[in-house]
Motif scaffolding. Structure first.
Motif, short mmCIF file in Angstrom:
data_model
loop_
_atom_site.label_atom_id
_atom_site.label_comp_id
_atom_site.label_asym_id
_atom_site.label_seq_id
_atom_site.Cartn_x
_atom_site.Cartn_y
_atom_site.Cartn_z
N MET A 1 0.84 -1.18 0.00
CA MET A 1 0.00 0.00 0.00
C MET A 1 0.89 1.25 0.00
O MET A 1 1.80 1.36 0.82
CB MET A 1 -0.91 -0.03 1.23
N PRO A 2 0.65 2.20 -0.89
CA PRO A 2 1.49 3.40 -0.97
C PRO A 2 1.38 4.24 0.31
O PRO A 2 0.34 4.27 0.97
CB PRO A 2 0.94 4.16 -2.16
N ILE A 3 2.45 4.94 0.62
CA ILE A 3 2.45 5.83 1.77
C ILE A 3 1.67 7.09 1.41
O ILE A 3 1.86 7.67 0.34
CB ILE A 3 3.90 6.21 2.16
N ASP A 4 0.82 7.52 2.32
CA ASP A 4 0.08 8.77 2.16
C ASP A 4 0.88 9.87 2.84
O ASP A 4 0.87 10.00 4.06
CB ASP A 4 -1.31 8.64 2.78
N PHE A 5 1.60 10.66 2.06
CA PHE A 5 2.45 11.71 2.60
C PHE A 5 1.67 12.92 3.10
O PHE A 5 2.27 13.88 3.59
CB PHE A 5 3.53 12.11 1.60
N LEU A 6 0.34 12.88 3.01
CA LEU A 6 -0.47 13.94 3.58
C LEU A 6 -0.78 13.67 5.05
O LEU A 6 -1.39 14.48 5.72
CB LEU A 6 -1.75 14.14 2.78
N GLN A 7 -0.34 12.52 5.56
CA GLN A 7 -0.47 12.20 6.97
C GLN A 7 0.61 12.94 7.77
O GLN A 7 1.58 13.43 7.21
CB GLN A 7 -0.29 10.70 7.20
N ALA A 8 0.44 12.94 9.10
CA ALA A 8 1.42 13.57 9.99
C ALA A 8 2.76 12.84 9.89
O ALA A 8 2.82 11.63 9.64
CB ALA A 8 0.91 13.54 11.42
N ALA A 9 3.85 13.58 10.14
CA ALA A 9 5.20 13.04 10.02
C ALA A 9 5.45 11.85 10.94
O ALA A 9 6.16 10.92 10.57
CB ALA A 9 6.23 14.13 10.29
N ASP A 10 4.87 11.85 12.14
CA ASP A 10 5.09 10.72 13.05
C ASP A 10 4.35 9.47 12.63
O ASP A 10 4.69 8.37 13.05
CB ASP A 10 4.77 11.09 14.51
N ILE A 11 3.38 9.60 11.76
CA ILE A 11 2.69 8.44 11.17
C ILE A 11 3.48 7.93 9.96
O ILE A 11 3.67 6.74 9.77
CB ILE A 11 1.25 8.81 10.73
N VAL A 12 3.97 8.84 9.15
CA VAL A 12 4.72 8.48 7.94
C VAL A 12 6.10 7.89 8.28
O VAL A 12 6.55 6.94 7.64
CB VAL A 12 4.88 9.71 7.01
N ALA A 13 6.76 8.43 9.29
CA ALA A 13 8.15 8.07 9.60
C ALA A 13 8.39 6.56 9.66
O ALA A 13 9.26 6.05 8.94
CB ALA A 13 8.63 8.75 10.88
N PRO A 14 7.67 5.79 10.47
CA PRO A 14 7.96 4.35 10.50
C PRO A 14 7.61 3.63 9.20
O PRO A 14 8.18 2.59 8.89
CB PRO A 14 7.14 3.83 11.68
N GLN A 15 6.70 4.21 8.41
CA GLN A 15 6.34 3.61 7.12
C GLN A 15 7.47 3.74 6.10
O GLN A 15 7.52 2.99 5.13
CB GLN A 15 5.08 4.27 6.56
N LEU A 16 8.38 4.69 6.32
CA LEU A 16 9.52 4.87 5.41
C LEU A 16 10.62 3.84 5.63
O LEU A 16 11.44 3.60 4.74
CB LEU A 16 10.10 6.28 5.56
N LEU A 17 10.67 3.23 6.82
CA LEU A 17 11.71 2.25 7.11
C LEU A 17 11.58 1.06 6.17
O LEU A 17 10.51 0.45 6.07
CB LEU A 17 11.63 1.81 8.57
N GLY A 18 12.66 0.76 5.47
CA GLY A 18 12.67 -0.32 4.49
C GLY A 18 12.38 0.13 3.08
O GLY A 18 12.61 -0.62 2.13
N CYS A 19 11.87 1.36 2.90
CA CYS A 19 11.67 1.90 1.55
C CYS A 19 13.03 2.25 0.94
O CYS A 19 14.00 2.48 1.66
CB CYS A 19 10.80 3.15 1.59
N VAL A 20 13.08 2.33 -0.38
CA VAL A 20 14.32 2.69 -1.07
C VAL A 20 14.11 4.04 -1.76
O VAL A 20 13.16 4.23 -2.51
CB VAL A 20 14.71 1.61 -2.10
#
Length: 189
Positions: A1-20
């Motif tokens: 599922m794609p990351i929604d970058f319109l969410q708050a930074a503390d919600i997005v941050a752990p979703q970025l782990l493992g992304c390239v």
């Protein structure tokens, strides 16, 4: 599922782990990030409002905020939240997964592989960040973010290298990853 970058930074941050994240011939798997929450976060560049330097952080989400750190290093954040909020995720560390020769040339031949993108300034140098990359979309043409195939285990704890709002658990990292920059002993939240 794609990351929604319109969410708050503390919600997005752990979703970025493992992304390239790929840029300028190098791709880095993200292993450590920090969230900065705008007007409610005294450590955020946007805490005191919008300036010419931090304007990119005010959105919209999914763009880069590239700035000069300590007058030397180019560090990068991925902007989060709707336009006008001023939140972002600092790219702290990662593993080079392609373009290793380019990364080694940028960082120096004596730097151990696991340390090529360790720390925000080194991450920026490895990716070849320039101030002209400020405001660029992470979806192209010069940047490309690839979604992770599975969620890695992650932990969070206090951010490092700041003097304000130091106890906020807004640093996220993959435990036992050799590329992580420091303070690894906090429990998962």
């Amino acid at each position: 599922m794609p990351i929604d970058f319109l969410q708050a930074a503390d919600i997005v941050a752990p979703q970025l782990l493992g992304c390239v994240l790929s840029h300028a011939g190098v791709s880095v798997r993200i292993s450590e990030v920090e969230a900065y929450l705008g007007a409610e976060d005294a450590a955020a560049h946007t805490f005191r409002g919008k300036t010419p330097r931090n304007a990119a952080m005010f959105g919209p989400g999914g763009h880069m905020y590239v700035y000069l750190s300590y007058g030397i290093h180019r560090a990068g954040n991925i902007v989060c939240g709707p336009e006008g909020i001023g939140q972002g995720v600092l790219l702290r560390a990662g593993e080079v997964v392609s373009g290793a020769k380019i990364a080694q040339r940028r960082r120096g031949s004596k730097i151990p592989f696991s340390r090529l993108a360790q720390g925000p300034g080194n991450f920026g140098k490895t990716l070849g960040l320039e101030l002209s990359d400020n405001h660029a979309s992470i979806y192209g043409p010069s940047f490309l973010i690839s979604e992770r195939t599975q969620e890695p285990e992650w932990v969070c704890g206090p951010r490092v290298g700041i003097s304000k709002n130091t106890e906020a658990p807004l640093r996220f990292w993959i435990p036992n990853d050799p590329t992580v920059s420091g303070l690894r002993g906090y429990p998962k939240v």
